[in-house]
Design an enzyme around this catalytic site. Structure first.
Site, PDB file in Angstrom:
ATOM      1  N   HIS A 362       0.821  -1.204   0.000  1.00 51.41           N
ATOM      2  CA  HIS A 362       0.000   0.000   0.000  1.00 51.41           C
ATOM      3  C   HIS A 362       0.858   1.257   0.000  1.00 51.41           C
ATOM      4  O   HIS A 362       0.523   2.248  -0.628  1.00 51.41           O
ATOM      5  CB  HIS A 362      -0.944  -0.001   1.199  1.00 51.41           C
ATOM      6  N   CYS A 674      -9.643  -1.753 -10.850  1.00 42.25           N
ATOM      7  CA  CYS A 674      -9.027  -0.564 -10.230  1.00 42.25           C
ATOM      8  C   CYS A 674      -7.698  -0.876  -9.552  1.00 42.25           C
ATOM      9  O   CYS A 674      -7.135  -0.026  -8.881  1.00 42.25           O
ATOM     10  CB  CYS A 674      -9.977   0.092  -9.246  1.00 42.25           C
TER      11      CYS A 674
HETATM   12  C1  PEP Z   1      -6.550  -3.671  -4.964  1.00 47.96           C
HETATM   13  O1  PEP Z   1      -6.426  -4.509  -4.072  1.00 47.96           O
HETATM   14  O2  PEP Z   1      -6.287  -3.901  -6.157  1.00 47.96           O
HETATM   15  C2  PEP Z   1      -7.048  -2.328  -4.653  1.00 47.96           C
HETATM   16  C3  PEP Z   1      -7.369  -1.481  -5.587  1.00 47.96           C
HETATM   17  O3  PEP Z   1      -7.126  -1.984  -3.356  1.00 47.96           O
HETATM   18  P1  PEP Z   1      -5.847  -1.626  -2.433  1.00 47.96           P
HETATM   19  O4  PEP Z   1      -4.644  -1.602  -3.319  1.00 47.96           O
HETATM   20  O5  PEP Z   1      -6.150  -0.334  -1.802  1.00 47.96           O
HETATM   21  O6  PEP Z   1      -5.866  -2.785  -1.494  1.00 47.96           O
HETATM   22 MG    MG Z   2      -7.354  -4.160  -2.121  1.00 47.35          MG
END
Ligand code: PEP
Ligand code: MG
Length: 764
Positions: A362, A674
């Protein structure tokens, strides 16, 4: 376990620690061979390293053979006993080595006096790095104890050797180059600032200040923040039945923190003697520690020392440190909590280097959101680069320390070229995503951190595909109120009026934490994460949902989605709470408020098999590919050691993505992606080829992907997708998209990773 065995086990840890503390590979090897020889009682220990082409093993260090042969004596892979251990990647334990047909006599090393031979390969991530050998004059096999000692040591040494070898010194001796994992593309050139959260009293150098009141305020704010956290922790301990621990905690740290005389003394040092806050804390703490020395109350001594160091760490942390910076810096950290990235935009951080986290953690994702060039997953002595000139090459995943003027100017030219390419993409930034054959591809924004100050942002996108609400939560000291949240949400809904904004409910846990919701788990990625937390804490969820609906009252473009869904009941529970929230806000505002569109993120493999049921409950889907790939392939997205297994083009990944797109399409439910894959040019091609027509990504990639979309043929890509689905290996799948992109004249857009950077020319 006999004595010898336990002695060796003890030595193992010592050797690894001592060797990893050495500043160069040569020193590490020299120490290693001596230590192994001592620990095993062998007459000789040597280490051979493989060359870059994987052809020759060269003697890199020895204690027992002729030292003059170091760097010179070499064996082809497969040649002699050493070469054979390397080639077969298997251990060899012989009592009488010279009589083995494979034995090769090297006159320069002087090994005629040795008979027994134990060799083990050193392997890192499947690749041979070298061979470790012990020898003795006696004709005897070494046996199980030495074998297991050497095998264990070679496994532990492999990463140290791999990492040290990855950093090379230029011929001119003026640059050190480290390779990590790709973070955010782009180049940054500036001085490095190392941020380390753990500061010792001895680390602090006494400094004076011209702004005593600012320093005093800083000190009191820090103490207040710590007091609040401690109150919360105590409450948490009390609630979880740890009353004794809570009492000990409060009576130790708490009483010190609340002690007005301690605070008064610090104030005096700052105001009367002109000390900075951290210098004042050091002076007062050391004075008090000296008074306590010799007394029986050792606990009090330790509490005072530890608490002072906690205060110092806070005082000297990133926030206070960088707020004093007058020029741009490259921030170097061991491991940065995701919440800290959110602070970047307040300071002058133009590049970011992190040792521990991987490119899909993250932290890295957030850094990418800000478009800051970054490299992660590096291993080197972080203190060695503080204040040095550094180049961060995000695209090539390289960090160069102390580059020469000529290297800097070449990189500056590359920055200009990169900028020119960016300009080329951004010339079209207001154009829609339509393929050559007329297929509309929606390109949306992943927001949460950087969207507020940007002008004309809505005109550059088809809306917000993922609004990470947790980022604002991370910047708070306690859970934000409904009113506070409502303000955040209305601001983005207003900014994007007329375009949909998909807000994700609070997604914390795993590697994203809130300081005011500490979660201690041995396996956080499989723990209390995402929707699991909000379902368990319905009051937090309800407040958030109410705030969203309230905020949407005047805008009407809100969509809500849930992260980390793994079972249907989570969807049902949240839907019920959402309906209640809508009803409550309708009553409050005395007008009928419609239910916002409601969707789920597909991030956990279990929901792939629940699509039929989910389709009945939701209006849309969005694939969180970062997590979906992590869980599908059982690869921790934040662990650089396994980053190469986080394989976007893995056949299982593309088959899964295809299945989800088909399923949603048959039910006429929109489905978007996403995760980071959508922002990667090759990944975007792959998604289009599987039928996806909605992609959401960070701002920094929007115009590049738009440029790409307008230059491809959707129908041709669908044909490629069909081929890809039949292939068993990711390399072949990836190649299909590379070939397509090159044929479409998009080599510049996709092949940036292949660009040779200046350091490649100079480092050999
Ligand atoms: C993902 O897991 O692809 C996502 C968009 O959420 P995050 O990266 O915030 O976990
Ligand atoms: Mg995620």
């Amino acid at each position: 376990m006999d004595d010898r065995q336990s002695k060796m086990l003890l030595a193992l840890r010592q050797i690894t620690e001592n060797v990893s503390a050495q500043s160069s590979l040569n020193e590490a090897i020299a120490l290693l061979v001596v230590s192994i020889r001592n620990a095993t009682g062998a007459d000789c220990c040597s280490l051979y390293l493989i060359d870059e082409l994987g052809e020759y093993l060269t003697l890199a260090g020895t204690d027992g053979l002729d030292k003059k042969a170091v760097g010179k004596a070499r064996l082809r892979l497969g040649e002699g006993l050493v070469g054979s251990v390397g080639q077969k990647q298997e251990l060899l334990d012989l009592a009488d080595a010279p009589s083995d047909p494979k034995f090769k006599y090297l006159p320069e090393v002087g090994e005629d006096k040795f008979f027994s031979f134990l060799g083990v390969p050193i392997i890192y991530q499947g690749e041979l790095l070298g061979v470790l050998v012990i020898q003795s004059r006696e004709k005897r096999q070494f046996g199980a104890v030495e074998e297991s000692f050497l095998v264990t040591l070679s496994a532990q040494m492999s990463s140290i050797i791999a990492v040290s070898r990855a950093s090379k010194e230029e011929d001119t001796g003026c640059v050190r180059r480290y390779r990590g994992e790709q973070g955010t593309g782009g180049i940054a050139i500036a001085k490095a600032v190392v941020w380390q959260p753990d500061v010792l009293l001895s680390d602090v150098t006494i400094q004076h200040t011209n702004e005593p009141y600012v320093q005093q305020e800083l000190f009191h704010q820090t103490v207040f923040q710590l007091q609040t956290e401690m109150d919360l922790n105590t409450l948490h301990m009390n609630e979880s039945g740890q009353k004794e621990a809570a009492f000990g905690y409060m009576s130790g740290y708490g009483s010190l923190l609340d002690d007005p005389t301690f605070q008064d003394e610090v104030d005096t040092e700052i105001l009367a003697n002109g000390m900075t806050a951290s210098s004042a804390v050091k002076i007062v703490a050391e004075r008090r520690l000296a008074d306590l020395e010799g007394e029986d109350d050792h606990d009090r001594y330790l509490d005072l020392r530890d608490l002072s160091e906690i205060i110092l760490s806070r005082l000297m942390n990133f926030t206070s440190y960088t707020s004093e910076l007058s020029e741009e810096v490259i921030l170097v950290v061991r491991n940065l909590p995701a919440a800290m990235v959110a602070e970047f935009k307040r300071y002058r951080v133009c590049g970011f280097v992190s040792m521990d986290s991987a490119s899909n953690s993250h932290t890295a994702v957030l850094a990418r959101d800000l478009g800051i060039p970054s490299v992660s997953g590096l291993f080197f002595d972080i203190n060695s680069i503080n204040g040095r000139d550094v180049i961060v090459d995000g695209l090539n995943a390289e960090v160069l320390v102390d580059p020469s003027q000529s290297v800097v100017s070449e990189y500056r030219q590359l920055m200009t070229l990169d900028r020119e390419q960016e300009d080329l993409f951004s010339k079209e930034k207001f154009e829609k995503g339509i393929t050559l054959d007329g297929q509309r591809i929606e390109i949306k924004l992943n927001a949460g951190l950087s969207q507020e100050e940007m002008t004309n942002l809505p005109e550059q996108t088809d809306g917000v595909g993922l609004y990470r609400t947790e980022i604002s939560f991370m910047l708070c000291k306690s859970f934000p109120s409904e009113a506070q949240q409502c303000q955040w949400y209305s601001s983005i809904l207003k900014q994007f009026k007329g375009k949909s904004v998909t807000m994700r409910t609070l997604d914390v846990g795993g590697d994203k934490s809130l300081s005011y919701l500490p979660i201690e788990e041995s396996n956080p990625l499989l723990g209390w994460r995402g929707v699991r937390i909000t379902v368990d804490q319905p009051q937090i969820l309800k407040t958030q949902l109410r705030a969203m609906i309230l905020a949407n009252k005047d805008h009407g473009n809100l969509e809500i989605m849930l992260p980390m869904v793994s079972r249907l009941s989570e969807v049902n529970t949240v839907k019920k709470i959402l309906k209640d929230a809508v009803r409550e806000i309708s009553e409050l505002s005395q007008k009928e408020i419609p239910m916002p569109k409601f969707g789920v993120m597909l991030e956990v493999p279990s929901v792939v098999y629940m699509m039929d049921e989910l389709i009945k409950e939701v209006d849309f889907f969005s694939i969180g590919s970062n997590d979906l790939i992590q869980y599908l392939l059982a690869v921790d997205r934040g662990n650089p050691k396994v980053a190469r297994f986080l394989d976007t083009f893995h056949p299982a990944v593309i088959r899964c993505l295809y299945y989800l797109c088909e399923k949603a399409g048959q039910a006429h439910k929109p489905i978007a992606v996403c995760g980071e894959i959508a922002a990667n040019p090759l990944g975007a091609l792959m998604l289009l080829s599987l039928g996806y027509t909605e992609l959401s990504m960070n701002y920094s990639e929007l115009s590049r992907i738009g440029y790409l979309v307008r230059r491809v043929n959707f129908k041709d890509l669908l044909e490629i997708g069909k081929k890809a689905l039949k292939l068993p290996h990711s390399e072949e799948i990836r190649q299909l998209y590379i070939d397509y992109a090159i044929a479409a004249g998009l080599d510049k857009v996709i092949a940036q990773n292949l660009v040779k950077r200046p350091a490649d020319k100079t480092a050999n």
